[in-house]
Each structure stands twice: as structure tokens, then as C-alpha cells.
Design a protein around this motif. Sequence first.
Motif, PDB file in Angstrom:
ATOM      1  N   ARG A  14      28.159  17.944  11.930  1.00 50.28           N
ATOM      2  CA  ARG A  14      27.919  19.277  12.142  1.00 50.28           C
ATOM      3  C   ARG A  14      28.797  20.682  11.980  1.00 50.28           C
ATOM      4  O   ARG A  14      28.017  21.805  11.931  1.00 50.28           O
ATOM      5  CB  ARG A  14      26.884  18.783  13.677  1.00 50.28           C
ATOM      6  N   ASN A  15      29.567  20.266  12.223  1.00 54.74           N
ATOM      7  CA  ASN A  15      30.943  21.078  12.738  1.00 54.74           C
ATOM      8  C   ASN A  15      30.958  21.931  11.315  1.00 54.74           C
ATOM      9  O   ASN A  15      31.282  22.840  10.709  1.00 54.74           O
ATOM     10  CB  ASN A  15      32.180  20.560  12.528  1.00 54.74           C
ATOM     11  N   LEU A  16      31.062  20.858  10.070  1.00 58.06           N
ATOM     12  CA  LEU A  16      30.936  21.508   8.504  1.00 58.06           C
ATOM     13  C   LEU A  16      29.522  22.817   8.338  1.00 58.06           C
ATOM     14  O   LEU A  16      29.957  23.270   8.179  1.00 58.06           O
ATOM     15  CB  LEU A  16      30.396  20.399   7.560  1.00 58.06           C
ATOM     16  N   ALA A  17      28.738  21.795   8.814  1.00 59.39           N
ATOM     17  CA  ALA A  17      27.534  23.145   8.766  1.00 59.39           C
ATOM     18  C   ALA A  17      27.812  24.642   9.329  1.00 59.39           C
ATOM     19  O   ALA A  17      27.077  25.445   8.811  1.00 59.39           O
ATOM     20  CB  ALA A  17      26.384  22.049   9.114  1.00 59.39           C
ATOM     21  N   VAL A  18      28.279  24.179  10.714  1.00 58.73           N
ATOM     22  CA  VAL A  18      27.928  25.068  11.258  1.00 58.73           C
ATOM     23  C   VAL A  18      29.228  26.378  10.535  1.00 58.73           C
ATOM     24  O   VAL A  18      28.384  27.587  11.105  1.00 58.73           O
ATOM     25  CB  VAL A  18      29.011  24.802  12.881  1.00 58.73           C
ATOM     26  N   HIS A  19      30.113  26.123  10.034  1.00 59.46           N
ATOM     27  CA  HIS A  19      30.932  26.592   9.519  1.00 59.46           C
ATOM     28  C   HIS A  19      30.623  26.743   7.942  1.00 59.46           C
ATOM     29  O   HIS A  19      31.509  27.354   7.399  1.00 59.46           O
ATOM     30  CB  HIS A  19      32.398  25.487   9.365  1.00 59.46           C
ATOM     31  N   GLY A  20      29.493  26.397   7.615  1.00 54.63           N
ATOM     32  CA  GLY A  20      28.642  27.699   6.659  1.00 54.63           C
ATOM     33  C   GLY A  20      29.468  26.371   5.375  1.00 54.63           C
ATOM     34  O   GLY A  20      29.297  26.452   3.915  1.00 54.63           O
ATOM     35  N   ILE A  21      30.057  24.971   5.534  1.00 57.72           N
ATOM     36  CA  ILE A  21      30.600  24.340   4.723  1.00 57.72           C
ATOM     37  C   ILE A  21      29.899  23.417   3.852  1.00 57.72           C
ATOM     38  O   ILE A  21      29.051  22.756   4.678  1.00 57.72           O
ATOM     39  CB  ILE A  21      31.683  23.907   4.693  1.00 57.72           C
ATOM     40  N   GLU A  22      29.003  24.086   2.664  1.00 60.80           N
ATOM     41  CA  GLU A  22      27.836  23.135   2.092  1.00 60.80           C
ATOM     42  C   GLU A  22      28.413  22.171   0.901  1.00 60.80           C
ATOM     43  O   GLU A  22      28.695  22.466   0.183  1.00 60.80           O
ATOM     44  CB  GLU A  22      27.160  24.849   1.406  1.00 60.80           C
ATOM     45  N   LEU A  51      24.652  14.246  21.359  1.00 61.57           N
ATOM     46  CA  LEU A  51      25.578  15.394  21.444  1.00 61.57           C
ATOM     47  C   LEU A  51      25.778  17.022  20.318  1.00 61.57           C
ATOM     48  O   LEU A  51      24.092  17.095  20.072  1.00 61.57           O
ATOM     49  CB  LEU A  51      26.763  15.190  19.170  1.00 61.57           C
ATOM     50  N   PRO A  52      26.444  17.897  20.875  1.00 59.98           N
ATOM     51  CA  PRO A  52      26.052  19.310  20.661  1.00 59.98           C
ATOM     52  C   PRO A  52      25.410  19.652  18.909  1.00 59.98           C
ATOM     53  O   PRO A  52      26.055  19.164  18.216  1.00 59.98           O
ATOM     54  CB  PRO A  52      27.692  20.514  20.686  1.00 59.98           C
ATOM     55  N   LEU A  53      24.936  20.338  18.915  1.00 62.30           N
ATOM     56  CA  LEU A  53      24.479  20.776  17.140  1.00 62.30           C
ATOM     57  C   LEU A  53      25.653  21.685  16.277  1.00 62.30           C
ATOM     58  O   LEU A  53      25.538  21.404  15.754  1.00 62.30           O
ATOM     59  CB  LEU A  53      22.968  21.111  16.799  1.00 62.30           C
ATOM     60  N   GLU A  54      26.026  22.617  17.986  1.00 58.72           N
ATOM     61  CA  GLU A  54      26.874  23.128  17.084  1.00 58.72           C
ATOM     62  C   GLU A  54      28.232  23.327  17.961  1.00 58.72           C
ATOM     63  O   GLU A  54      28.534  23.874  18.152  1.00 58.72           O
ATOM     64  CB  GLU A  54      25.987  24.723  17.103  1.00 58.72           C
ATOM     65  N   PRO A  55      29.003  22.409  17.232  1.00 58.14           N
ATOM     66  CA  PRO A  55      30.223  21.907  18.142  1.00 58.14           C
ATOM     67  C   PRO A  55      31.392  22.676  18.012  1.00 58.14           C
ATOM     68  O   PRO A  55      31.598  23.084  16.666  1.00 58.14           O
ATOM     69  CB  PRO A  55      30.976  19.858  17.430  1.00 58.14           C
ATOM     70  N   SER A  56      31.903  22.451  18.788  1.00 60.62           N
ATOM     71  CA  SER A  56      33.456  23.405  18.140  1.00 60.62           C
ATOM     72  C   SER A  56      34.424  22.738  18.018  1.00 60.62           C
ATOM     73  O   SER A  56      34.312  21.368  17.580  1.00 60.62           O
ATOM     74  CB  SER A  56      33.387  24.368  19.281  1.00 60.62           C
ATOM     75  N   ARG A  57      35.344  23.321  17.300  1.00 64.74           N
ATOM     76  CA  ARG A  57      36.188  22.849  16.289  1.00 64.74           C
ATOM     77  C   ARG A  57      37.008  21.434  17.543  1.00 64.74           C
ATOM     78  O   ARG A  57      37.479  20.738  17.636  1.00 64.74           O
ATOM     79  CB  ARG A  57      37.519  23.363  16.192  1.00 64.74           C
ATOM     80  N   ALA A  58      37.004  22.420  18.501  1.00 58.77           N
ATOM     81  CA  ALA A  58      37.184  21.192  19.770  1.00 58.77           C
ATOM     82  C   ALA A  58      37.370  20.110  20.555  1.00 58.77           C
ATOM     83  O   ALA A  58      38.162  19.068  20.581  1.00 58.77           O
ATOM     84  CB  ALA A  58      38.026  22.262  21.036  1.00 58.77           C
ATOM     85  N   GLN A  59      35.688  20.480  20.468  1.00 63.43           N
ATOM     86  CA  GLN A  59      34.707  18.900  20.248  1.00 63.43           C
ATOM     87  C   GLN A  59      35.223  18.016  19.799  1.00 63.43           C
ATOM     88  O   GLN A  59      35.014  16.732  19.812  1.00 63.43           O
ATOM     89  CB  GLN A  59      33.506  19.638  20.760  1.00 63.43           C
ATOM     90  N   VAL A  68      44.204  19.718  20.996  1.00 59.94           N
ATOM     91  CA  VAL A  68      44.063  20.739  20.171  1.00 59.94           C
ATOM     92  C   VAL A  68      44.856  21.392  21.179  1.00 59.94           C
ATOM     93  O   VAL A  68      45.311  23.215  20.245  1.00 59.94           O
ATOM     94  CB  VAL A  68      42.713  21.134  19.466  1.00 59.94           C
ATOM     95  N   GLY A  69      46.683  21.750  21.727  1.00 59.58           N
ATOM     96  CA  GLY A  69      46.430  22.168  22.168  1.00 59.58           C
ATOM     97  C   GLY A  69      45.640  23.933  23.095  1.00 59.58           C
ATOM     98  O   GLY A  69      46.082  24.785  22.547  1.00 59.58           O
TER      99      GLY A  69
END
Length: 70
Positions: A14-22, A51-59, A68-69
Motif C-alpha cells: 500500500r505504501n508503494l501505491a501511495v508514493h506512486g511506485i507503479e 490496516l490503513p489504506l495510506e500508511p506512512s513510512r513510519a507505520q 525510524v528515529g
Amino acid sequence: MSAKLTDFQVLYLRNLAVHGIEVPHETLARQYGVTYQTLSRALRGGTWKHLPLEPSRAQVHEAFNVDVGR
């Protein structure tokens, strides 16, 4: 194909999709050993609804138990 996706894998995809990695869903499904339908439902939120549909990198990192500091 009967492999089950883990929470981490779903968050990562899902994170890939959120960040436009197709990457074609067919390719991802093959790589993860699931059907196209399973992958598509996971990405759209039809399954893994907890699970969130648009997870953050931290999630994503948190799911993988990585600091991840923040």
C-alpha cells in the motif's frame, strides 16, 4: 497460489501505491505468490481492513519493528 500476505507485506505494498511506485498487479501477485484478486483486494482495502489504506513510512517501519528515529 495460496500464500497469504502478512500485515507488513500489505502495508509495504500500500505504501508503494501511495508514493506512486507503479508495478503491475500481476507482477506483484506473482512475486508474493497470491492471485491478482487477492492483491487487488488488499490494496483497495477490501481485505486487511484493520490496516490503513495510506500508511506512512513510519507505520511500515513500525510494522517491521524498525526504529525510524521519530
